[in-house]
Design an enzyme around this catalytic site. Structure first.
Site, PDB file in Angstrom:
ATOM      1  N   CYS A 274       0.819  -1.226   0.000  1.00 53.11           N
ATOM      2  CA  CYS A 274       0.000   0.000   0.000  1.00 53.11           C
ATOM      3  C   CYS A 274       0.851   1.273   0.000  1.00 53.11           C
ATOM      4  O   CYS A 274       0.527   2.248  -0.686  1.00 53.11           O
ATOM      5  CB  CYS A 274      -0.988   0.004   1.161  1.00 53.11           C
ATOM      6  SG  CYS A 274      -0.288  -0.247   2.798  1.00 53.11           S
TER       7      CYS A 274
ATOM      8  N   HIS B 112      -6.170   0.090  -1.003  1.00 51.32           N
ATOM      9  CA  HIS B 112      -6.522  -1.236  -0.479  1.00 51.32           C
ATOM     10  C   HIS B 112      -7.684  -1.872  -1.231  1.00 51.32           C
ATOM     11  O   HIS B 112      -8.734  -2.186  -0.665  1.00 51.32           O
ATOM     12  CB  HIS B 112      -6.846  -1.137   1.015  1.00 51.32           C
ATOM     13  CG  HIS B 112      -5.708  -0.628   1.823  1.00 51.32           C
ATOM     14  ND1 HIS B 112      -5.558   0.700   2.153  1.00 51.32           N
ATOM     15  CD2 HIS B 112      -4.637  -1.267   2.331  1.00 51.32           C
ATOM     16  CE1 HIS B 112      -4.451   0.861   2.845  1.00 51.32           C
ATOM     17  NE2 HIS B 112      -3.871  -0.322   2.972  1.00 51.32           N
TER      18      HIS B 112
ATOM     19  N   ASP C 217      -7.609   5.423  -1.644  1.00 47.20           N
ATOM     20  CA  ASP C 217      -7.242   4.230  -0.881  1.00 47.20           C
ATOM     21  C   ASP C 217      -6.692   3.153  -1.819  1.00 47.20           C
ATOM     22  O   ASP C 217      -7.371   2.738  -2.759  1.00 47.20           O
ATOM     23  CB  ASP C 217      -8.487   3.704  -0.164  1.00 47.20           C
ATOM     24  CG  ASP C 217      -8.168   2.652   0.875  1.00 47.20           C
ATOM     25  OD1 ASP C 217      -7.040   2.125   0.874  1.00 47.20           O
ATOM     26  OD2 ASP C 217      -9.059   2.343   1.689  1.00 47.20           O
TER      27      ASP C 217
END
Length: 383
Positions: free
Chosen positions: A77, A267, A265
């Site tokens: 990430c 993820h 994000d």
């Protein structure tokens, strides 16, 4: 948006409920140095956020490292956040800060940029290149990167990609040194041998600068004295966001509204594939996976205190204006985020870091806390 775009954004949630991405407030919304009205500009905000290159976990790519990892889920990430900062910088340098992406976009310059982040070993900023460059400096493939680490890795990688026309400066010890930056960015071309030019004429060019300032804004959580300074960073016209996140979850922070930060994000696990020249339906759908329809937000107070604030100075004027902002606004805070000085502090010694990047080891981490693999993830498939 067309059918291809809608297909690209059908996630496991499987609904089309209007997200609460931008609050309905009278307060200004700031995204990458631009000011918006949350009420009047909501479509423009979403259009501009969607135009950012969104880098996420991928699966099914060519194996990386000794363990032959074919996905970066759970460990990549922070690397993805570094890619996103670099993506914004390249878009601004080679297209413009007002450039807009649509599912039909086939601009050759844009395609050249997006191809640099594909899951190919040859791509200059692929997960392979980022992970392996980190490994060469003691960060094994699959190991946690902090904001400073990913900044140092990007700094090394851009040296090998002449087309990007970019230099990266990573500030040390919360201090931005003008002397070091000017030495990196000012390129002097001796054109005295040109018959039409005066003897010994020196023409000075500016290499676009991506300035990254790694910071620790508290011990286990952000100290509130830094929140106003952080908001100011998002408001600078030179802002290309902040690499940060929540504990154990790296996020690309792109702006703020009130006391919340707006972020993209990484993820979400998407399959690997190539955009290439974006001619086939599969290539068009793959391009869509590099653009997020909606951003998210969290309170500033829940952020991890390890961050790296990022600025892009395309011209010398941009840099001079950023220096004024830092000196007059950021430094005026009761607890400044970082300092700026004209000359390199004597106790630092000579600046050799940017002379021989291949032989330096600058991975001084604030982030060497016991990090756990991030298990936060949404599976995401193209239908």
């Amino acid at each position: 948006m067309d059918a291809v775009f809608d297909i690209c954004y059908l996630s496991s949630e499987g609904n089309n409920v209007e997200p609460d991405d931008i609050p309905k407030t009278k307060e200004n919304v700031w995204v990458l140095g631009k000011k918006y009205s949350a009420i009047q500009d909501i479509d423009r905000i979403r259009r501009d956020i969607t135009s950012i290159i969104w880098c996420t976990y991928r699966k099914g790519f060519v194996p990386i490292g000794d363990e032959g990892l074919t996905s970066d889920k759970g460990w990549g990430c922070m690397l993805r956040c570094g890619q996103m900062v670099l993506g914004v910088a390249l878009i601004r340098i080679h297209l413009s800060s007002d450039w807009v992406w649509t599912p039909e976009t086939r601009d050759p310059t844009y395609l050249k940029i997006i191809q640099r982040f594909e899951e190919r070993k040859q791509a200059p900023y692929s997960i392979h290149q980022v992970a392996l460059m980190g490994a060469s400096e003691g960060k094994e493939v699959g190991q946690w990167f902090g904001p400073n680490t990913v900044a140092q890795v990007m700094k090394k990688l851009v040296v090998y990609d002449k087309w990007s026309s970019l230099v990266i400066h990573v500030a040390l010890d919360n201090t931005v040194v003008k002397e070091d930056i000017l030495a990196q960015c000012i390129v002097k071309n001796d054109r005295g041998d040109c018959s039409s030019a005066p003897d010994n004429l020196i023409v000075t060019d500016w290499m676009p600068l991506l300035l990254v300032v790694p910071l620790r804004l508290g011990l286990s959580e952000i100290n509130p004295v830094y929140t106003e300074g952080l908001k100011m960073c998002f408001q600078c016209p030179q802002s290309v966001g902040v690499i940060g996140g929540k504990p154990n979850q790296a996020l690309y922070l792109i702006g703020c509204v009130g006391d919340e930060v707006i972020y993209l994000d990484p993820h979400t696990t998407q399959r690997s594939g190539l955009v290439e020249n974006k001619m086939t339906d599969e290539q068009k759908e793959m391009d869509c996976t590099y653009h997020c329809k909606y951003a998210s937000r969290i309170p500033i107070t829940v952020m991890d205190p390890s961050v790296a604030v990022c600025f892009l100075c395309r011209t010398r004027t941009d840099f001079d204006e950023l220096c004024i902002t830092i000196e007059q606004k950021l430094s005026a805070e009761s607890q400044p985020l970082f300092e700026m000085c004209e000359k390199r502090p004597a106790h630092w010694g000579p600046n050799t870091a940017d002379i021989d990047l291949q032989n330096t080891s600058l991975f001084t981490e604030f982030e060497d806390i016991d990090r756990q693999f991030d298990d936060s993830d949404q599976e995401f498939e193209i239908l």
